[in-house]
Scaffold this motif. Sequence first.
Motif, PDB file in Angstrom:
ATOM      1  N   GLY A  99       0.801  -1.228  -0.133  1.00  0.00           N
ATOM      2  CA  GLY A  99       0.021  -0.122   0.198  1.00  0.00           C
ATOM      3  C   GLY A  99       0.860   1.274  -0.195  1.00  0.00           C
ATOM      4  O   GLY A  99       2.164   1.216   0.145  1.00  0.00           O
ATOM      5  N   PHE A 100       0.169   2.241  -0.380  1.00  0.00           N
ATOM      6  CA  PHE A 100       0.654   3.626   0.028  1.00  0.00           C
ATOM      7  C   PHE A 100       0.223   4.865   0.722  1.00  0.00           C
ATOM      8  O   PHE A 100       0.366   5.796   0.772  1.00  0.00           O
ATOM      9  N   VAL A 101      -1.082   4.328   1.137  1.00  0.00           N
ATOM     10  CA  VAL A 101      -1.956   5.219   2.262  1.00  0.00           C
ATOM     11  C   VAL A 101      -1.806   4.682   3.535  1.00  0.00           C
ATOM     12  O   VAL A 101      -2.286   3.516   3.881  1.00  0.00           O
ATOM     13  N   LYS A 102      -1.063   5.421   4.235  1.00  0.00           N
ATOM     14  CA  LYS A 102      -0.621   5.033   5.718  1.00  0.00           C
ATOM     15  C   LYS A 102      -1.700   5.403   6.506  1.00  0.00           C
ATOM     16  O   LYS A 102      -2.328   6.521   6.609  1.00  0.00           O
ATOM     17  N   ASN A 103      -2.075   4.493   7.531  1.00  0.00           N
ATOM     18  CA  ASN A 103      -2.931   4.665   8.562  1.00  0.00           C
ATOM     19  C   ASN A 103      -2.261   5.277   9.654  1.00  0.00           C
ATOM     20  O   ASN A 103      -1.432   4.292  10.393  1.00  0.00           O
ATOM     21  N   THR A 104      -2.100   6.264  10.034  1.00  0.00           N
ATOM     22  CA  THR A 104      -1.445   6.910  11.313  1.00  0.00           C
ATOM     23  C   THR A 104      -1.776   6.382  12.672  1.00  0.00           C
ATOM     24  O   THR A 104      -0.990   6.443  13.316  1.00  0.00           O
ATOM     25  N   THR A 105      -2.827   5.729  12.681  1.00  0.00           N
ATOM     26  CA  THR A 105      -3.379   5.195  14.106  1.00  0.00           C
ATOM     27  C   THR A 105      -2.976   3.684  14.139  1.00  0.00           C
ATOM     28  O   THR A 105      -2.434   3.539  15.158  1.00  0.00           O
ATOM     29  N   THR A 106      -2.741   2.975  13.195  1.00  0.00           N
ATOM     30  CA  THR A 106      -2.339   1.711  13.371  1.00  0.00           C
ATOM     31  C   THR A 106      -0.900   1.481  12.556  1.00  0.00           C
ATOM     32  O   THR A 106      -0.013   0.583  12.946  1.00  0.00           O
ATOM     33  N   ASP A 111      -3.992  -0.206   2.157  1.00  0.00           N
ATOM     34  CA  ASP A 111      -4.437  -0.495   0.845  1.00  0.00           C
ATOM     35  C   ASP A 111      -3.635  -1.457  -0.036  1.00  0.00           C
ATOM     36  O   ASP A 111      -3.646  -1.241  -1.211  1.00  0.00           O
ATOM     37  N   SER A 112      -2.906  -2.423   0.716  1.00  0.00           N
ATOM     38  CA  SER A 112      -2.375  -3.329  -0.113  1.00  0.00           C
ATOM     39  C   SER A 112      -3.210  -4.159  -0.884  1.00  0.00           C
ATOM     40  O   SER A 112      -4.466  -4.200  -0.496  1.00  0.00           O
ATOM     41  N   ARG A 113      -2.608  -4.875  -1.968  1.00  0.00           N
ATOM     42  CA  ARG A 113      -3.740  -5.515  -2.873  1.00  0.00           C
ATOM     43  C   ARG A 113      -2.908  -6.899  -3.191  1.00  0.00           C
ATOM     44  O   ARG A 113      -1.567  -6.997  -3.207  1.00  0.00           O
ATOM     45  N   GLU A 114      -3.830  -8.126  -3.219  1.00  0.00           N
ATOM     46  CA  GLU A 114      -3.236  -9.373  -3.496  1.00  0.00           C
ATOM     47  C   GLU A 114      -4.256 -10.013  -4.431  1.00  0.00           C
ATOM     48  O   GLU A 114      -5.423 -10.262  -3.921  1.00  0.00           O
ATOM     49  N   THR A 115      -3.662 -10.912  -5.377  1.00  0.00           N
ATOM     50  CA  THR A 115      -4.579 -11.439  -6.432  1.00  0.00           C
ATOM     51  C   THR A 115      -4.044 -12.780  -6.695  1.00  0.00           C
ATOM     52  O   THR A 115      -2.849 -12.937  -6.936  1.00  0.00           O
ATOM     53  N   LEU A 116      -4.728 -13.864  -6.543  1.00  0.00           N
ATOM     54  CA  LEU A 116      -4.061 -15.221  -6.850  1.00  0.00           C
ATOM     55  C   LEU A 116      -5.246 -15.866  -7.853  1.00  0.00           C
ATOM     56  O   LEU A 116      -6.497 -15.960  -7.417  1.00  0.00           O
ATOM     57  N   ASP A 143      -8.295  -6.815  -1.604  1.00  0.00           N
ATOM     58  CA  ASP A 143      -7.920  -5.379  -1.980  1.00  0.00           C
ATOM     59  C   ASP A 143      -8.165  -4.725  -0.444  1.00  0.00           C
ATOM     60  O   ASP A 143      -9.210  -4.701  -0.113  1.00  0.00           O
ATOM     61  N   GLY A 144      -7.155  -4.043  -0.297  1.00  0.00           N
ATOM     62  CA  GLY A 144      -7.258  -3.463   1.125  1.00  0.00           C
ATOM     63  C   GLY A 144      -8.259  -2.407   0.889  1.00  0.00           C
ATOM     64  O   GLY A 144      -9.068  -2.456   0.464  1.00  0.00           O
ATOM     65  N   LEU A 145      -8.349  -1.529   2.022  1.00  0.00           N
ATOM     66  CA  LEU A 145      -9.240  -0.776   2.226  1.00  0.00           C
ATOM     67  C   LEU A 145      -9.366   0.377   1.038  1.00  0.00           C
ATOM     68  O   LEU A 145      -8.572   0.543   0.260  1.00  0.00           O
ATOM     69  N   THR A 157      -2.649   9.660   3.644  1.00  0.00           N
ATOM     70  CA  THR A 157      -2.705   9.404   5.105  1.00  0.00           C
ATOM     71  C   THR A 157      -4.138   9.356   5.591  1.00  0.00           C
ATOM     72  O   THR A 157      -4.982  10.072   5.128  1.00  0.00           O
ATOM     73  N   ILE A 158      -4.509   8.450   6.413  1.00  0.00           N
ATOM     74  CA  ILE A 158      -5.991   8.386   6.877  1.00  0.00           C
ATOM     75  C   ILE A 158      -5.692   8.153   8.291  1.00  0.00           C
ATOM     76  O   ILE A 158      -4.558   7.711   8.909  1.00  0.00           O
ATOM     77  N   SER A 159      -6.582   8.341   9.203  1.00  0.00           N
ATOM     78  CA  SER A 159      -6.666   7.890  10.551  1.00  0.00           C
ATOM     79  C   SER A 159      -7.850   7.192  11.135  1.00  0.00           C
ATOM     80  O   SER A 159      -8.958   7.739  11.132  1.00  0.00           O
ATOM     81  N   ARG A 160      -7.544   5.893  11.183  1.00  0.00           N
ATOM     82  CA  ARG A 160      -8.752   4.834  11.422  1.00  0.00           C
ATOM     83  C   ARG A 160      -8.165   3.745  12.435  1.00  0.00           C
ATOM     84  O   ARG A 160      -7.202   3.452  12.372  1.00  0.00           O
ATOM     85  N   THR A 161      -9.210   3.393  13.088  1.00  0.00           N
ATOM     86  CA  THR A 161      -8.770   2.455  14.154  1.00  0.00           C
ATOM     87  C   THR A 161      -8.569   0.860  13.517  1.00  0.00           C
ATOM     88  O   THR A 161      -8.061   0.083  14.358  1.00  0.00           O
ATOM     89  N   PHE A 162      -9.127   0.778  12.461  1.00  0.00           N
ATOM     90  CA  PHE A 162      -8.626  -0.603  11.650  1.00  0.00           C
ATOM     91  C   PHE A 162      -8.416  -0.253  10.062  1.00  0.00           C
ATOM     92  O   PHE A 162      -8.853   0.848   9.740  1.00  0.00           O
ATOM     93  N   ASP A 163      -7.917  -1.073   9.284  1.00  0.00           N
ATOM     94  CA  ASP A 163      -7.658  -0.810   8.184  1.00  0.00           C
ATOM     95  C   ASP A 163      -8.618  -1.289   7.153  1.00  0.00           C
ATOM     96  O   ASP A 163      -8.735  -0.453   6.320  1.00  0.00           O
TER      97      ASP A 163
END
Length: 168
Positions: A99-106, A111-116, A143-145, A157-163
């Motif tokens: 990801g490239f969007v950092k959650n400043t709380t956690t 926003d990382s992504r993975e596909t199989l 797909d992350g947040l 940047t975001i500030s959330r208690t969960f991703d």
Amino acid sequence: GVVYLDDVPYDDILTRGMPLYGLDTVELYRGPQGTRFGSAAPGGVLDLHSQLPGNEWHGSAAASYASWQTWQADVGVSGPIMTNTLQLGVAGFYFNREGFVKNTTTGDYGDSRETLAGRTQLRWTPTDRLELVFTASGYRFDDGLQPGSPLGQDPYTISRTFDGYDRQ
């Protein structure tokens, strides 16, 4: 418009993130397609066909790496089990992006992504005039947040208690 993969329509929201790999042909039809796809056909069609196994052994592999620790791999192998009668093909795809969007709380990049994804095809031609293709495919999509920030704030940047996540 609708996407068809091997004559199967992918026209709902859950299949829009479908990975494309091991393709043989891609055709784009503009406008209404009632003659080719039925009377209730959409106004445009992207018709994709995967590569069918044949009478010679083939293999392929491709990999790439990019920024944000993004990498993907696409592999496939196909060939005859019984020449001119039974052929088998197996293909797979993997994609990962940090990801490239950092959650400043956690402290995470949520926003990382993975596909199989994978596909197996069995092609059976018992006579010169009959061909049957059996296909089994599936994919896992994580797909992350889905980041969103109010206007005027840093979009990275975001500030959330969960991703949060979006998994299919």
